[in-house]
Scaffold this active site. Structure first.
Site, short mmCIF file in Angstrom:
data_model
loop_
_atom_site.label_atom_id
_atom_site.label_comp_id
_atom_site.label_asym_id
_atom_site.label_seq_id
_atom_site.Cartn_x
_atom_site.Cartn_y
_atom_site.Cartn_z
N HIS A 102 -8.22 -17.66 -2.32
CA HIS A 102 -6.89 -17.12 -2.06
C HIS A 102 -5.87 -17.86 -2.94
CE1 HIS A 102 -7.79 -14.96 2.02
NE2 HIS A 102 -8.58 -14.58 1.04
N ARG A 157 -8.23 -22.70 0.20
CA ARG A 157 -7.60 -23.03 1.48
C ARG A 157 -8.46 -23.96 2.34
NH1 ARG A 157 -4.75 -17.16 2.93
NH2 ARG A 157 -2.88 -17.54 1.67
N SER A 167 -13.43 -10.42 -1.85
CA SER A 167 -12.15 -9.88 -1.41
C SER A 167 -12.29 -8.41 -1.06
CB SER A 167 -11.08 -10.04 -2.48
OG SER A 167 -9.87 -9.42 -2.08
N SER A 168 -11.79 -8.03 0.10
CA SER A 168 -11.75 -6.62 0.48
C SER A 168 -10.81 -5.84 -0.42
CB SER A 168 -11.32 -6.47 1.94
OG SER A 168 -9.97 -6.89 2.11
N GLN A 169 -9.89 -6.54 -1.09
CA GLN A 169 -8.95 -5.85 -1.98
C GLN A 169 -9.65 -5.14 -3.12
OE1 GLN A 169 -5.91 -8.62 -3.23
NE2 GLN A 169 -4.99 -8.75 -1.19
N ARG A 209 0.83 -1.20 0.00
CA ARG A 209 0.00 0.00 0.00
C ARG A 209 0.86 1.26 0.00
NH1 ARG A 209 -3.08 -3.94 1.99
NH2 ARG A 209 -5.38 -3.80 1.91
N GLU A 265 -6.97 -14.64 6.69
CA GLU A 265 -5.60 -15.03 6.40
C GLU A 265 -4.96 -15.82 7.54
OE1 GLU A 265 -3.09 -11.01 7.21
OE2 GLU A 265 -4.97 -10.81 6.11
N ARG A 290 -8.02 -16.61 -9.96
CA ARG A 290 -8.38 -15.77 -8.81
C ARG A 290 -9.20 -14.58 -9.28
NH1 ARG A 290 -3.82 -14.54 -4.48
NH2 ARG A 290 -5.70 -13.88 -3.37
#
Length: 420
Positions: free
Chosen positions: A337, A341, A166-168, A32, A310, A123
């Protein structure tokens, strides 16, 4: 990393481990900081930057766009410049590069192509690309590989995204938004956004750069147009990477201190303090950092890990070693991810004898006797962490492709072995 065998014999803790460790910097904070430095109004220094594959890929991506990124020392200097020419971005296995770079690449006057490792083509990134089209960016494709044709500016405005995967998706748009002509007004419509602490991290860092952000409303974030002030950052240690080290105290009944643990942080890994306490560990701040002492027996937990997904691989490994049942919930999104996972953890922990049931959004584990065997990582650094945690408590665990830990922790295998 020095040469290590593959599969790698995971060290077994035959006595309580007593160690003090210094961890590399946070990947989330480093990447970031690099993005914001690349669109700032002057040079910036990123101090104690994490040097890993993910951050090297980010530095290379920003360099290809036109910024000068000097990664020669522990402190990295970023000198922004107009994004002018054509560029090719390799995202590797880095979600932050795949999702954070396209919104700023829209400011380029050139054509920017994106591709990465084979698994990255599965992804999700389509929500970001669709949002960018709505904000005025010309993009071909909805997944890797894709191509962006920049016009030197981005109109910006209001966009609705489903960030439940995803928060991304949110962070990516916010990081670039101040440089858009109309700023950006991002509204989420869908199931709850996972990993909200990462959005809080993004908002905090934007404000440190003088960017006006309104996050007062639910599922809405607004970034006003304006300059991004050049700011030097000191990167905190990666608290998610602390998971295997603190887990080593938990499974060995020993004591591990992680130096320089911040008293206040936006990192999701800070949740380890509460999780380990619930599992029976003693957790305390000291002058050196955070100290964890393991119990005689690990207790199972019932946890919603939606905001800290995570951590799920490391927590699942601990739960497989606990003396009472555990239920981990709210983490369907970690199927997207570096690997699925949930499926991977169920298979690999089960292969070592764990009594584990895969649920649509989590895992249920009951006490069982674990044994040695091969633990596959699927090219996923967090899966490798799960493998070494079990290996510290169980004889004969072999971790396949331990080198994948280099994604966020160079020389992890040697560092880990040195603790035994």
């Amino acid at each position: 990393m020095t040469s290590v065998p593959d599969p790698w014999p995971s060290p077994r803790a035959t006595a309580p481990v007593d160690a003090v460790v210094t961890l590399p910097g946070s990947k989330s904070l480093t990447n970031r900081a690099l993005v914001l430095a690349a669109v700032a109004d002057g040079p910036s220094v990123v101090r104690r930057a994490l040097r890993s594959r993910d951050t090297a890929l980010m530095a290379a991506a920003l360099t290809s766009l036109g910024s000068a990124v000097d990664t020669g020392g522990e402190d990295w200097t970023v000198t922004p410049a107009p994004f002018a020419g054509d560029a090719a971005v390799d995202v590797g296995l880095a979600g932050t590069v795949m999702r954070f770079v396209p919104p700023i690449a829209g400011l380029s006057a050139g054509t920017v192509s994106f591709d990465g490792d084979a698994h990255m083509r599965t992804r999700p990134v389509g929500e970001v690309l669709t949002a960018l089209r709505g904000l005025g960016v010309d993009i071909d494709g909805d997944a890797l590989p894709f191509r962006l044709r920049g016009r030197g500016a981005v109109r910006g405005g209001t966009v609705v995204v489903d960030a439940s995967a995803s928060s991304q998706f949110i962070s990516a748009l916010l990081l670039a938004g101040a440089r858009y002509e109309q700023g950006v007004d991002v509204r989420h419509d869908g199931k709850p956004v996972p990993s909200l602490p990462h959005i809080d991290m993004t908002v905090t860092m934007l404000r440190q750069h003088g960017v006006e952000v309104d996050d007062a409303g639910a599922n809405r974030w607004t970034v006003a147009p304006g300059p991004v002030r050049a700011v030097d950052h000191v990167i905190e240690p990666d608290l998610s990477n602390a998971a295997p080290f603190l887990a080593l105290a938990a499974v060995s009944g020993g004591t591990v201190t992680v130096r320089d643990w911040p008293r206040e942080t936006t990192q999701a890994g800070d949740a380890l303090r509460e999780i380990l306490t619930q599992m029976g560990c003693r957790v305390a701040f000291t002058d050196a950092g955070l100290t964890v002492t393991g119990p005689d027996e690990l207790q199972g937990v019932d946890l919603d890990l939606h905001d800290v997904g995570e951590l799920a691989p490391a927590v699942a490994a601990l739960c497989a070693l606990a003396t009472t049942p555990s239920h981990l919930r709210g983490i369907a999104h970690i199927r997207h991810h570096e690997t699925d996972r949930l499926a991977a953890l169920a298979k690999e922990l089960g292969g070592l004898g764990a009594d584990v049931v895969e649920r649509p959004d989590g895992l249920s584990l009951r006490p069982a006797r674990l044994g040695g065997g091969l633990f596959h990582t699927y090219g996923d650094h967090r899966m490798a962490h799960a493998g070494v945690i079990v290996g510290a408590a169980v004889d004969g665990v072999l971790v396949e492709n331990i080198a994948t830990t280099g994604k966020t922790f160079p020389d992890f295998a040697d560092f880990w072995s040195g603790l035994f």
